[in-house]
Write a protein that holds these residues in place. Structure first.
Motif, PDB file in Angstrom:
ATOM      1  N   ALA A   1       0.246  -0.888   0.192  1.00 50.53           N
ATOM      2  CA  ALA A   1       0.055  -0.462  -0.423  1.00 50.53           C
ATOM      3  C   ALA A   1       1.168   1.523  -0.040  1.00 50.53           C
ATOM      4  CB  ALA A   1      -1.071  -0.316   0.948  1.00 50.53           C
ATOM      5  N   ILE A   2       0.563   2.220  -0.412  1.00 50.01           N
ATOM      6  CA  ILE A   2       1.509   3.661  -0.305  1.00 50.01           C
ATOM      7  C   ILE A   2       0.816   4.823   0.487  1.00 50.01           C
ATOM      8  CG2 ILE A   2       1.286   6.090  -2.235  1.00 50.01           C
ATOM      9  CD1 ILE A   2       1.497   4.550  -4.316  1.00 50.01           C
ATOM     10  N   LYS A   3       1.908   5.086   0.867  1.00 53.55           N
ATOM     11  CA  LYS A   3       1.979   6.044   1.227  1.00 53.55           C
ATOM     12  C   LYS A   3       2.737   6.753   1.744  1.00 53.55           C
ATOM     13  CE  LYS A   3       0.886   6.751   7.431  1.00 53.55           C
ATOM     14  NZ  LYS A   3       0.853   6.346   8.198  1.00 53.55           N
ATOM     15  N   LEU A   4       2.320   8.654   1.265  1.00 50.18           N
ATOM     16  CA  LEU A   4       2.866   9.802   1.400  1.00 50.18           C
ATOM     17  C   LEU A   4       2.750  10.306   2.560  1.00 50.18           C
ATOM     18  CD1 LEU A   4       1.306  11.146  -2.109  1.00 50.18           C
ATOM     19  CD2 LEU A   4       3.067   9.317  -1.823  1.00 50.18           C
ATOM     20  N   LYS A   5       4.820  10.864   2.385  1.00 50.86           N
ATOM     21  CA  LYS A   5       4.895  11.588   3.434  1.00 50.86           C
ATOM     22  C   LYS A   5       5.136  13.373   2.963  1.00 50.86           C
ATOM     23  CE  LYS A   5       9.967   8.953   3.466  1.00 50.86           C
ATOM     24  NZ  LYS A   5      10.816   9.519   3.006  1.00 50.86           N
ATOM     25  N   ASN A   6       4.499  14.054   4.042  1.00 51.98           N
ATOM     26  CA  ASN A   6       4.587  15.470   4.454  1.00 51.98           C
ATOM     27  C   ASN A   6       5.813  15.674   4.231  1.00 51.98           C
ATOM     28  OD1 ASN A   6       1.623  15.071   4.275  1.00 51.98           O
ATOM     29  ND2 ASN A   6       0.846  15.071   6.140  1.00 51.98           N
ATOM     30  N   ILE A   7       6.226  16.827   3.817  1.00 54.38           N
ATOM     31  CA  ILE A   7       7.588  16.888   4.012  1.00 54.38           C
ATOM     32  C   ILE A   7       7.471  18.127   3.703  1.00 54.38           C
ATOM     33  CG2 ILE A   7       9.637  17.266   1.821  1.00 54.38           C
ATOM     34  CD1 ILE A   7       8.755  14.667   0.619  1.00 54.38           C
ATOM     35  N   THR A   8       9.255  18.710   4.880  1.00 51.62           N
ATOM     36  CA  THR A   8       9.131  20.565   4.818  1.00 51.62           C
ATOM     37  C   THR A   8      10.849  21.013   3.803  1.00 51.62           C
ATOM     38  OG1 THR A   8       8.298  20.716   6.602  1.00 51.62           O
ATOM     39  CG2 THR A   8      10.046  22.202   6.375  1.00 51.62           C
ATOM     40  N   ILE A   9      10.456  21.368   2.838  1.00 52.25           N
ATOM     41  CA  ILE A   9      12.080  22.153   2.775  1.00 52.25           C
ATOM     42  C   ILE A   9      12.226  23.284   1.762  1.00 52.25           C
ATOM     43  CG2 ILE A   9      12.921  21.297   0.135  1.00 52.25           C
ATOM     44  CD1 ILE A   9      11.124  19.828  -0.623  1.00 52.25           C
ATOM     45  N   GLU A  10      13.999  23.681   2.822  1.00 47.42           N
ATOM     46  CA  GLU A  10      13.819  24.964   2.421  1.00 47.42           C
ATOM     47  C   GLU A  10      14.110  25.443   1.484  1.00 47.42           C
ATOM     48  OE1 GLU A  10      15.443  28.028   4.955  1.00 47.42           O
ATOM     49  OE2 GLU A  10      15.027  25.923   5.425  1.00 47.42           O
ATOM     50  N   LEU A  11      13.828  27.134   1.234  1.00 40.44           N
ATOM     51  CA  LEU A  11      13.291  28.072   0.037  1.00 40.44           C
ATOM     52  C   LEU A  11      14.615  27.905  -0.689  1.00 40.44           C
ATOM     53  CD1 LEU A  11      12.030  29.682  -1.551  1.00 40.44           C
ATOM     54  CD2 LEU A  11      13.196  31.671   0.073  1.00 40.44           C
ATOM     55  N   GLY A  12      14.289  27.661  -2.378  1.00 41.25           N
ATOM     56  CA  GLY A  12      15.868  27.343  -2.231  1.00 41.25           C
ATOM     57  C   GLY A  12      16.146  25.553  -3.147  1.00 41.25           C
ATOM     58  N   THR A  13      16.023  25.128  -1.797  1.00 47.53           N
ATOM     59  CA  THR A  13      16.629  23.340  -2.128  1.00 47.53           C
ATOM     60  C   THR A  13      15.039  22.646  -3.593  1.00 47.53           C
ATOM     61  OG1 THR A  13      16.894  23.735  -0.061  1.00 47.53           O
ATOM     62  CG2 THR A  13      16.303  21.617  -1.387  1.00 47.53           C
ATOM     63  N   GLU A  14      16.579  21.807  -4.168  1.00 45.86           N
ATOM     64  CA  GLU A  14      15.901  21.767  -5.528  1.00 45.86           C
ATOM     65  C   GLU A  14      15.269  20.450  -5.236  1.00 45.86           C
ATOM     66  OE1 GLU A  14      16.399  21.740  -8.376  1.00 45.86           O
ATOM     67  OE2 GLU A  14      17.332  24.031  -8.113  1.00 45.86           O
ATOM     68  N   LEU A  15      14.572  20.746  -5.605  1.00 47.65           N
ATOM     69  CA  LEU A  15      13.183  18.913  -5.645  1.00 47.65           C
ATOM     70  C   LEU A  15      14.379  17.555  -6.046  1.00 47.65           C
ATOM     71  CD1 LEU A  15       9.927  20.516  -6.044  1.00 47.65           C
ATOM     72  CD2 LEU A  15      10.854  20.194  -4.115  1.00 47.65           C
ATOM     73  N   SER A  16      13.873  16.366  -4.764  1.00 50.39           N
ATOM     74  CA  SER A  16      14.343  15.057  -5.261  1.00 50.39           C
ATOM     75  C   SER A  16      13.262  14.745  -6.613  1.00 50.39           C
ATOM     76  CB  SER A  16      14.116  14.305  -3.897  1.00 50.39           C
ATOM     77  OG  SER A  16      14.500  13.393  -4.984  1.00 50.39           O
ATOM     78  N   THR A  17      13.493  14.462  -7.565  1.00 47.28           N
ATOM     79  CA  THR A  17      12.198  13.099  -8.771  1.00 47.28           C
ATOM     80  C   THR A  17      12.715  12.103  -7.673  1.00 47.28           C
ATOM     81  OG1 THR A  17      14.634  13.351 -10.175  1.00 47.28           O
ATOM     82  CG2 THR A  17      12.808  15.523 -10.109  1.00 47.28           C
ATOM     83  N   ASP A  18      13.337  11.645  -6.964  1.00 50.76           N
ATOM     84  CA  ASP A  18      13.362   9.864  -6.623  1.00 50.76           C
ATOM     85  C   ASP A  18      11.920   9.869  -5.881  1.00 50.76           C
ATOM     86  OD1 ASP A  18      13.732   7.046  -6.055  1.00 50.76           O
ATOM     87  OD2 ASP A  18      15.816   7.621  -5.394  1.00 50.76           O
ATOM     88  N   VAL A  19      10.432   9.076  -6.956  1.00 46.79           N
ATOM     89  CA  VAL A  19       9.828   9.064  -6.327  1.00 46.79           C
ATOM     90  C   VAL A  19       9.722   8.279  -5.041  1.00 46.79           C
ATOM     91  CG1 VAL A  19       9.145   6.640  -6.776  1.00 46.79           C
ATOM     92  CG2 VAL A  19       7.195   8.105  -6.024  1.00 46.79           C
ATOM     93  N   GLU A  20      10.712   7.401  -4.216  1.00 46.64           N
ATOM     94  CA  GLU A  20      11.286   7.222  -2.922  1.00 46.64           C
ATOM     95  C   GLU A  20      11.578   7.648  -2.081  1.00 46.64           C
ATOM     96  OE1 GLU A  20      13.663   3.402  -2.696  1.00 46.64           O
ATOM     97  OE2 GLU A  20      12.691   2.225  -4.478  1.00 46.64           O
ATOM     98  N   ASP A  21      11.603   9.244  -2.251  1.00 46.18           N
ATOM     99  CA  ASP A  21      11.928  10.033  -1.010  1.00 46.18           C
ATOM    100  C   ASP A  21      10.507  10.229  -0.628  1.00 46.18           C
ATOM    101  OD1 ASP A  21      15.031   9.930  -1.514  1.00 46.18           O
ATOM    102  OD2 ASP A  21      15.035  11.407  -2.857  1.00 46.18           O
ATOM    103  N   TYR A  22       9.148   9.831  -1.372  1.00 47.14           N
ATOM    104  CA  TYR A  22       7.991  10.501  -1.137  1.00 47.14           C
ATOM    105  C   TYR A  22       7.122   9.603  -0.557  1.00 47.14           C
ATOM    106  CZ  TYR A  22       9.736  14.625  -4.157  1.00 47.14           C
ATOM    107  OH  TYR A  22      10.723  15.841  -4.305  1.00 47.14           O
TER     108      TYR A  22
END
Length: 308
Positions: free
Chosen positions: A57-78
């Motif tokens: 089953a899929i369960k997603l994370k709620n993520i906090t990122i610092e302004l200007g930081t590049e977003l990860s494109t790896d789905v496993e990070d989410y």
């Protein structure tokens, strides 16, 4: 004799009834056992199904990122769970602006199902600041704390500057050199404490220092667009002065097509020195292709500009 025969029949009948009850009881136990076995098998199947479903089953994370930081494109990070089949998932970050503080929705799609998670962009980074080590002012002359800033880098401009102790200005009534504590903060309250010096002189003023400084410090767009000036002043001036307003009006009605072609849009940008005095005017041209260009014309003194 008749009675004996009746008794025999009764005994025979009794024996047949006991046998009937025994056979019925045996069949009932057999059916019960079969039912238990079937229920046991069903329970195992349900358990296996639930285990498999939980594992995948899929369960997603709620993520906090610092302004200007590049977003990860790896789905496993989410993914909080369901990583076993991550190669079958598609990540959608179209609605997330990493350069603007806020809360955004991202999506992960698998088969015909779509799950949504939250990405919070925050700014908790202090600005990077370079300050002037010493400022010279006249006796009892007013001073804006912003004049101390040579450079301020931050994702949440503009930077704001203030004296840590407002009572420091009382000391500027007497000649001498004084240490001043400054607080420099960005738009979200991230701040850094710095120290500089103020020299109070009877023979010089901050205004004279302001007008002599023709070094480019920042512009009215608060963006890095380059330092090419369309109009260069031979002395810096107050933005509220009539002289500046006259020059600005003349530039605004000028025909810029004589300097470049394919003009889609133009912006007049005011260039300042570190004291907040204007040192010139920039003309930012946008072409039909979307590219931008700063155009330049011959150097003209303030007096010549005013006469035009």
């Amino acid at each position: 004799m008749k009675n004996i025969i009746q008794e025999i029949f009764i005994l025979q009948d009794g024996c047949n009834m006991d046998e009937f009850y025994y056979e019925e009881e045996s069949n009932g136990k057999l059916i019960f056992i079969k039912c238990l076995i079937i229920l046991f098998i069903i329970g195992i199947c349900i358990g296996i199904f639930l285990f498999y479903k939980k594992q995948n089953a899929i369960k997603l994370k709620n993520i906090t990122i610092e302004l200007g930081t590049e977003l990860s494109t790896d789905v496993e990070d989410y993914l909080a769970s369901g990583k076993n089949n991550s190669k079958n998932y598609k990540l959608y970050l179209n609605d997330v602006d990493k350069d603007t503080v806020g809360t955004y929705t991202y999506k992960v799609k698998y088969n015909k199902h779509t799950k949504e998670g939250k990405i919070k962009i925050v700014d908790t980074t202090k600005p990077k600041v370079e300050i002037e080590n010493n400022i010279t002012i006249g006796v009892n002359e007013e001073i804006n704390p912003k004049v101390f800033i040579n450079k301020c880098e931050d994702y949440s401009l503009p930077c704001e500057v203030k004296f840590k102790d407002d009572n420091i200005i009382d000391k500027f009534k007497t000649p001498g050199t004084y240490k001043v504590d400054l607080i420099v903060s960005d738009s979200y309250g991230n701040s850094v404490n710095l120290t500089s010096n103020v020299t109070v002189s009877e023979n010089a003023t901050l205004t004279s220092e302001k007008t002599k400084d023709l070094n480019y410090s920042y512009n009215s767009l608060d963006e890095e667009i380059g330092k090419t000036l369309f109009v260069k002043f031979d002395k810096a001036m107050d933005e509220d002065s009539e002289e500046f307003e006259s020059i600005y009006s003349d530039v605004a009605i000028e025909d810029f097509s004589q300097y470049t072609n394919d003009i889609y849009d133009t912006k007049l940008v005011t260039a300042y020195n570190k004291y907040g005095y204007v040192i010139g005017i920039q003309v930012l041209v946008t072409h039909s292709s979307g590219t931008e260009e700063l155009i330049e014309r011959v150097v003209v003194s303030n007096e010549e500009e005013t006469e035009e």
